[in-house]
Design a protein around this motif. Sequence first.
Motif, PDB file in Angstrom:
ATOM      1  N   SER A   1       0.839  -1.211   0.000  1.00  0.00           N
ATOM      2  CA  SER A   1       0.000   0.000   0.000  1.00  0.00           C
ATOM      3  C   SER A   1       0.864   1.247   0.000  1.00  0.00           C
ATOM      4  O   SER A   1       0.540   2.240  -0.658  1.00  0.00           O
ATOM      5  CB  SER A   1      -0.910   0.029   1.226  1.00  0.00           C
ATOM      6  OG  SER A   1      -1.821  -1.029   1.185  1.00  0.00           O
TER       7      SER A   1
ATOM      8  N   PHE B   1       0.957   4.471  -2.301  1.00  0.00           N
ATOM      9  CA  PHE B   1       0.781   5.752  -1.625  1.00  0.00           C
ATOM     10  C   PHE B   1       1.806   6.772  -2.126  1.00  0.00           C
ATOM     11  O   PHE B   1       1.487   7.933  -2.351  1.00  0.00           O
ATOM     12  CB  PHE B   1       0.907   5.547  -0.109  1.00  0.00           C
ATOM     13  CG  PHE B   1       1.040   6.807   0.682  1.00  0.00           C
ATOM     14  CD1 PHE B   1      -0.077   7.582   0.958  1.00  0.00           C
ATOM     15  CD2 PHE B   1       2.278   7.217   1.158  1.00  0.00           C
ATOM     16  CE1 PHE B   1       0.048   8.750   1.696  1.00  0.00           C
ATOM     17  CE2 PHE B   1       2.403   8.378   1.893  1.00  0.00           C
ATOM     18  CZ  PHE B   1       1.281   9.149   2.157  1.00  0.00           C
TER      19      PHE B   1
ATOM     20  N   VAL C   1      -3.692  11.953   4.684  1.00  0.00           N
ATOM     21  CA  VAL C   1      -3.672  11.148   3.456  1.00  0.00           C
ATOM     22  C   VAL C   1      -3.242   9.717   3.791  1.00  0.00           C
ATOM     23  O   VAL C   1      -3.830   8.753   3.301  1.00  0.00           O
ATOM     24  CB  VAL C   1      -2.752  11.766   2.378  1.00  0.00           C
ATOM     25  CG1 VAL C   1      -2.628  10.836   1.174  1.00  0.00           C
ATOM     26  CG2 VAL C   1      -3.262  13.130   1.942  1.00  0.00           C
TER      27      VAL C   1
ATOM     28  N   TYR D   1      -5.543   6.545   3.176  1.00  0.00           N
ATOM     29  CA  TYR D   1      -5.030   5.534   2.256  1.00  0.00           C
ATOM     30  C   TYR D   1      -4.943   4.164   2.918  1.00  0.00           C
ATOM     31  O   TYR D   1      -5.170   3.137   2.288  1.00  0.00           O
ATOM     32  CB  TYR D   1      -3.664   5.965   1.724  1.00  0.00           C
ATOM     33  CG  TYR D   1      -3.337   5.314   0.417  1.00  0.00           C
ATOM     34  CD1 TYR D   1      -3.934   5.746  -0.759  1.00  0.00           C
ATOM     35  CD2 TYR D   1      -2.444   4.258   0.358  1.00  0.00           C
ATOM     36  CE1 TYR D   1      -3.648   5.140  -1.959  1.00  0.00           C
ATOM     37  CE2 TYR D   1      -2.141   3.649  -0.838  1.00  0.00           C
ATOM     38  CZ  TYR D   1      -2.753   4.090  -1.997  1.00  0.00           C
ATOM     39  OH  TYR D   1      -2.486   3.484  -3.184  1.00  0.00           O
ATOM     40  N   CYS D   2      -4.657   4.145   4.205  1.00  0.00           N
ATOM     41  CA  CYS D   2      -4.555   2.890   4.950  1.00  0.00           C
ATOM     42  C   CYS D   2      -5.901   2.499   5.573  1.00  0.00           C
ATOM     43  O   CYS D   2      -5.960   1.550   6.357  1.00  0.00           O
ATOM     44  CB  CYS D   2      -3.493   3.013   6.042  1.00  0.00           C
ATOM     45  SG  CYS D   2      -1.838   3.258   5.407  1.00  0.00           S
ATOM     46  N   ASN D   3      -6.938   3.271   5.258  1.00  0.00           N
ATOM     47  CA  ASN D   3      -8.279   3.021   5.779  1.00  0.00           C
ATOM     48  C   ASN D   3      -8.280   2.990   7.304  1.00  0.00           C
ATOM     49  O   ASN D   3      -8.844   2.102   7.919  1.00  0.00           O
ATOM     50  CB  ASN D   3      -8.879   1.748   5.190  1.00  0.00           C
ATOM     51  CG  ASN D   3     -10.388   1.743   5.316  1.00  0.00           C
ATOM     52  OD1 ASN D   3     -11.014   2.790   5.426  1.00  0.00           O
ATOM     53  ND2 ASN D   3     -10.963   0.562   5.311  1.00  0.00           N
TER      54      ASN D   3
ATOM     55  N   LEU E   1       1.101   9.074  -5.077  1.00  0.00           N
ATOM     56  CA  LEU E   1       0.145  10.167  -4.974  1.00  0.00           C
ATOM     57  C   LEU E   1       0.861  11.511  -5.073  1.00  0.00           C
ATOM     58  O   LEU E   1       2.051  11.609  -4.755  1.00  0.00           O
ATOM     59  CB  LEU E   1      -0.595  10.087  -3.632  1.00  0.00           C
ATOM     60  CG  LEU E   1      -1.473   8.867  -3.407  1.00  0.00           C
ATOM     61  CD1 LEU E   1      -1.999   8.838  -1.976  1.00  0.00           C
ATOM     62  CD2 LEU E   1      -2.634   8.849  -4.387  1.00  0.00           C
TER      63      LEU E   1
ATOM     64  N   PHE F   1      -6.167  12.317  -2.259  1.00  0.00           N
ATOM     65  CA  PHE F   1      -6.671  10.963  -2.039  1.00  0.00           C
ATOM     66  C   PHE F   1      -7.448  10.448  -3.245  1.00  0.00           C
ATOM     67  O   PHE F   1      -7.396   9.263  -3.572  1.00  0.00           O
ATOM     68  CB  PHE F   1      -7.539  10.929  -0.774  1.00  0.00           C
ATOM     69  CG  PHE F   1      -8.047   9.572  -0.417  1.00  0.00           C
ATOM     70  CD1 PHE F   1      -7.170   8.568  -0.014  1.00  0.00           C
ATOM     71  CD2 PHE F   1      -9.396   9.284  -0.469  1.00  0.00           C
ATOM     72  CE1 PHE F   1      -7.635   7.302   0.319  1.00  0.00           C
ATOM     73  CE2 PHE F   1      -9.872   8.030  -0.127  1.00  0.00           C
ATOM     74  CZ  PHE F   1      -8.988   7.039   0.272  1.00  0.00           C
TER      75      PHE F   1
END
Length: 171
Positions: free
Chosen positions: A10, A14, A31, A35-37, A17, A94
């Motif tokens: 991930s 990332f 962010v 991105y990592c929820n 971005l 994002f």
Amino acid sequence: FPELGEMTESMELFLELPLDRCETVEEWMAVIALYCNQDQNMFSNWKLPSSQIKKIGLLVNEVKKRDKFPFTSYTIYLLGLETALSVERVWSIFHHTVPDFESIKAIDENMPIHKGSVLDVTGNDLMKWADKAGGPWIKDLMNDVVNGVLEHKVPNKKELIKQWLIQENKL
């Protein structure tokens, strides 16, 4: 950075971005959290100051709201222009889009008030007009007044607000 070691794949994505748009560390970390929820709690292990974690949490929550609803004058009133622009920056990073700062600035410029202290009505006025004791209803009614003024339904004038509240059956 605890938690990130488990997210190597991930994190490689990332890094693709447009992170150069971030203007603050809090934006960058928001962010990461999105991105990592994750939410801002992932940063408590990072030994960050609670004020910074709170700001990251605000950005994360507002970006999630931005997914469902566009900015309104009330949102900008609550957040303030700088925070609204920060949310837009994080949201655009994002979502791999171009930020729409001009729309946010246009809404802000069109707002008749930017903070509650310039509202021509107080909670005491509402209690007097309604002939009721204080309570949670005051906050709700003040929010209605702020929305009414922001949406140009009523000018920010005490007597006109009173008439509007009566007309709307809120008093």
